[in-house]
Scaffold this motif. Structure first.
Motif, PDB file in Angstrom:
ATOM      1  N   GLY A   1      -8.023  29.528  -4.791  1.00  0.00           N
ATOM      2  CA  GLY A   1      -7.893  30.203  -3.498  1.00  0.00           C
ATOM      3  C   GLY A   1      -6.852  29.574  -2.597  1.00  0.00           C
ATOM      4  N   SER A   2      -6.175  28.531  -3.067  1.00  0.00           N
ATOM      5  CA  SER A   2      -5.131  27.864  -2.283  1.00  0.00           C
ATOM      6  C   SER A   2      -3.880  27.696  -3.131  1.00  0.00           C
ATOM      7  CB  SER A   2      -5.601  26.479  -1.807  1.00  0.00           C
ATOM      8  OG  SER A   2      -6.683  26.590  -0.922  1.00  0.00           O
ATOM      9  N   TYR A   3      -2.783  27.354  -2.484  1.00  0.00           N
ATOM     10  CA  TYR A   3      -1.536  27.062  -3.188  1.00  0.00           C
ATOM     11  C   TYR A   3      -0.848  25.882  -2.512  1.00  0.00           C
ATOM     12  CZ  TYR A   3       0.916  29.522   0.612  1.00  0.00           C
ATOM     13  OH  TYR A   3       1.399  29.903   1.833  1.00  0.00           O
TER      14      TYR A   3
ATOM     15  N   GLU B   1       0.820  -1.200   0.000  1.00  0.00           N
ATOM     16  CA  GLU B   1       0.000   0.000   0.000  1.00  0.00           C
ATOM     17  C   GLU B   1       0.858   1.255   0.000  1.00  0.00           C
ATOM     18  OE1 GLU B   1      -2.892  -0.163   3.140  1.00  0.00           O
ATOM     19  OE2 GLU B   1      -4.213  -1.371   1.893  1.00  0.00           O
ATOM     20  N   LEU B   2       0.345   2.273  -0.657  1.00  0.00           N
ATOM     21  CA  LEU B   2       0.985   3.578  -0.742  1.00  0.00           C
ATOM     22  C   LEU B   2      -0.088   4.601  -0.366  1.00  0.00           C
ATOM     23  CD1 LEU B   2       3.278   5.506  -1.658  1.00  0.00           C
ATOM     24  CD2 LEU B   2       2.465   5.190  -3.976  1.00  0.00           C
ATOM     25  N   SER B   3       0.249   5.511   0.553  1.00  0.00           N
ATOM     26  CA  SER B   3      -0.724   6.487   1.034  1.00  0.00           C
ATOM     27  C   SER B   3      -0.271   7.906   0.753  1.00  0.00           C
ATOM     28  CB  SER B   3      -0.916   6.334   2.550  1.00  0.00           C
ATOM     29  OG  SER B   3      -1.445   5.068   2.857  1.00  0.00           O
ATOM     30  N   ALA B   4      -1.241   8.757   0.460  1.00  0.00           N
ATOM     31  CA  ALA B   4      -1.005  10.194   0.359  1.00  0.00           C
ATOM     32  C   ALA B   4      -1.558  10.816   1.635  1.00  0.00           C
ATOM     33  CB  ALA B   4      -1.711  10.780  -0.861  1.00  0.00           C
ATOM     34  N   TRP B   5      -0.724  11.552   2.317  1.00  0.00           N
ATOM     35  CA  TRP B   5      -1.119  12.208   3.547  1.00  0.00           C
ATOM     36  C   TRP B   5      -1.097  13.705   3.296  1.00  0.00           C
ATOM     37  CZ3 TRP B   5       2.284  14.148   7.833  1.00  0.00           C
ATOM     38  CH2 TRP B   5       1.545  14.482   8.955  1.00  0.00           C
ATOM     39  N   ILE B   6      -2.239  14.370   3.492  1.00  0.00           N
ATOM     40  CA  ILE B   6      -2.325  15.811   3.272  1.00  0.00           C
ATOM     41  C   ILE B   6      -2.339  16.482   4.637  1.00  0.00           C
ATOM     42  CG2 ILE B   6      -3.622  17.700   2.264  1.00  0.00           C
ATOM     43  CD1 ILE B   6      -4.760  15.727   0.232  1.00  0.00           C
ATOM     44  N   THR B   7      -1.292  17.251   4.920  1.00  0.00           N
ATOM     45  CA  THR B   7      -1.157  17.953   6.186  1.00  0.00           C
ATOM     46  C   THR B   7      -2.146  19.108   6.239  1.00  0.00           C
ATOM     47  OG1 THR B   7       1.180  17.420   6.194  1.00  0.00           O
ATOM     48  CG2 THR B   7       0.490  19.166   7.653  1.00  0.00           C
ATOM     49  N   ASP B   8      -2.657  19.387   7.420  1.00  0.00           N
ATOM     50  CA  ASP B   8      -3.619  20.457   7.595  1.00  0.00           C
ATOM     51  C   ASP B   8      -2.933  21.818   7.552  1.00  0.00           C
ATOM     52  OD1 ASP B   8      -5.750  22.036   8.143  1.00  0.00           O
ATOM     53  OD2 ASP B   8      -5.954  21.423  10.229  1.00  0.00           O
ATOM     54  N   GLY B   9      -2.889  22.408   6.342  1.00  0.00           N
ATOM     55  CA  GLY B   9      -2.365  23.754   6.181  1.00  0.00           C
ATOM     56  C   GLY B   9      -3.488  24.757   6.022  1.00  0.00           C
ATOM     57  N   TRP B  10      -4.737  24.313   6.136  1.00  0.00           N
ATOM     58  CA  TRP B  10      -5.956  25.099   6.027  1.00  0.00           C
ATOM     59  C   TRP B  10      -6.305  25.455   4.586  1.00  0.00           C
ATOM     60  CZ3 TRP B  10      -4.184  28.717  10.504  1.00  0.00           C
ATOM     61  CH2 TRP B  10      -4.270  28.024  11.712  1.00  0.00           C
ATOM     62  N   GLY B  11      -5.516  25.020   3.617  1.00  0.00           N
ATOM     63  CA  GLY B  11      -5.841  25.212   2.208  1.00  0.00           C
ATOM     64  C   GLY B  11      -6.457  23.940   1.648  1.00  0.00           C
ATOM     65  N   GLY B  12      -6.931  24.017   0.418  1.00  0.00           N
ATOM     66  CA  GLY B  12      -7.557  22.862  -0.210  1.00  0.00           C
ATOM     67  C   GLY B  12      -6.831  22.455  -1.471  1.00  0.00           C
TER      68      GLY B  12
ATOM     69  N   MET C   1       1.116  19.725   1.558  1.00  0.00           N
ATOM     70  CA  MET C   1       0.401  20.724   2.353  1.00  0.00           C
ATOM     71  C   MET C   1      -0.104  21.821   1.425  1.00  0.00           C
ATOM     72  SD  MET C   1       1.710  23.238   5.394  1.00  0.00           S
ATOM     73  CE  MET C   1       1.796  21.971   6.646  1.00  0.00           C
ATOM     74  N   PHE C   2      -1.385  22.151   1.579  1.00  0.00           N
ATOM     75  CA  PHE C   2      -1.999  23.240   0.842  1.00  0.00           C
ATOM     76  C   PHE C   2      -2.318  24.373   1.817  1.00  0.00           C
ATOM     77  CE2 PHE C   2      -3.123  19.340  -1.416  1.00  0.00           C
ATOM     78  CZ  PHE C   2      -2.706  19.638  -2.696  1.00  0.00           C
ATOM     79  N   CYS C   3      -2.074  25.606   1.401  1.00  0.00           N
ATOM     80  CA  CYS C   3      -2.369  26.783   2.218  1.00  0.00           C
ATOM     81  C   CYS C   3      -3.274  27.731   1.438  1.00  0.00           C
ATOM     82  CB  CYS C   3      -1.074  27.515   2.591  1.00  0.00           C
ATOM     83  SG  CYS C   3      -0.039  26.564   3.721  1.00  0.00           S
ATOM     84  N   PRO C   4      -4.089  28.528   2.145  1.00  0.00           N
ATOM     85  CA  PRO C   4      -4.936  29.502   1.456  1.00  0.00           C
ATOM     86  C   PRO C   4      -4.103  30.664   0.924  1.00  0.00           C
ATOM     87  CG  PRO C   4      -5.317  29.591   3.827  1.00  0.00           C
ATOM     88  CD  PRO C   4      -4.352  28.476   3.577  1.00  0.00           C
ATOM     89  N   ASP C   5      -4.543  31.239  -0.182  1.00  0.00           N
ATOM     90  CA  ASP C   5      -3.847  32.373  -0.793  1.00  0.00           C
ATOM     91  C   ASP C   5      -3.690  33.570   0.145  1.00  0.00           C
ATOM     92  OD1 ASP C   5      -3.466  31.039  -3.180  1.00  0.00           O
ATOM     93  OD2 ASP C   5      -5.202  31.936  -4.169  1.00  0.00           O
ATOM     94  N   GLU C   6      -4.633  33.759   1.066  1.00  0.00           N
ATOM     95  CA  GLU C   6      -4.586  34.926   1.954  1.00  0.00           C
ATOM     96  C   GLU C   6      -3.396  34.907   2.894  1.00  0.00           C
ATOM     97  OE1 GLU C   6      -7.848  32.883   2.830  1.00  0.00           O
ATOM     98  OE2 GLU C   6      -7.926  33.300   0.696  1.00  0.00           O
TER      99      GLU C   6
END
Length: 135
Positions: free
Chosen positions: A100-102, A37-48, A124-129
């Motif tokens: 709205g994210s990067y 198995e291979l997993s993608a883990w998306i860290t909570d950076g508040w972006g999408g 990790m995704f963060c909001p543009d703001e």
């Protein structure tokens, strides 16, 4: 087998039978390659955004969230965040931010050569703001 004029037995189909049997034995059935198995883990950076894999199998999305909005945080990432690949397969990832994210970081590592055991990438995704839990 048949008898010759001199009284000796002659093997007429024996050689062919042995050759056919040897050919059948030498063609071993294909064995399945081991998978892991291979997993993608998306860290909570508040972006999408979404992390996808090539070859296909992972298509993992997280929704942006403003922690100061008073709204509850989104559920865990949705979609296929874990997939099975044959051991030895090299998997490449793409991180695509929502409007709205990067992409703040990752996917890392990229690519991943699947091995027995635990395999992962993270992003990790963060909001543009500029509001990002990673700072």
């Amino acid at each position: 087998m048949r008898k010759t004029r001199r009284g000796a037995w002659r093997a007429t189909g024996v050689v062919t039978a042995f050759a056919t049997a040897a050919a059948i034995v030498s063609v071993a059935p294909a064995q399945a390659q081991p998978t892991a198995e291979l997993s993608a883990w998306i860290t909570d950076g508040w972006g999408g955004g979404t992390v996808t894999s090539q070859p296909a199998g992972i298509n993992c999305h997280t929704t942006a969230w403003d922690p100061y909005s008073g709204n509850d945080p989104p559920e865990n990432p949705t979609g296929a965040c874990t997939a099975s690949f044959e051991v030895g397969t090299t998997v490449t990832f793409t991180a695509t931010p929502d409007p709205g994210s990067y992409v703040n970081f990752g996917p890392m590592p990229n690519p991943v050569t699947v091995q027995n055991g635990y395999n992962f990438t993270w992003a990790m995704f963060c909001p543009d703001e500029g509001l990002c839990s990673a700072g």
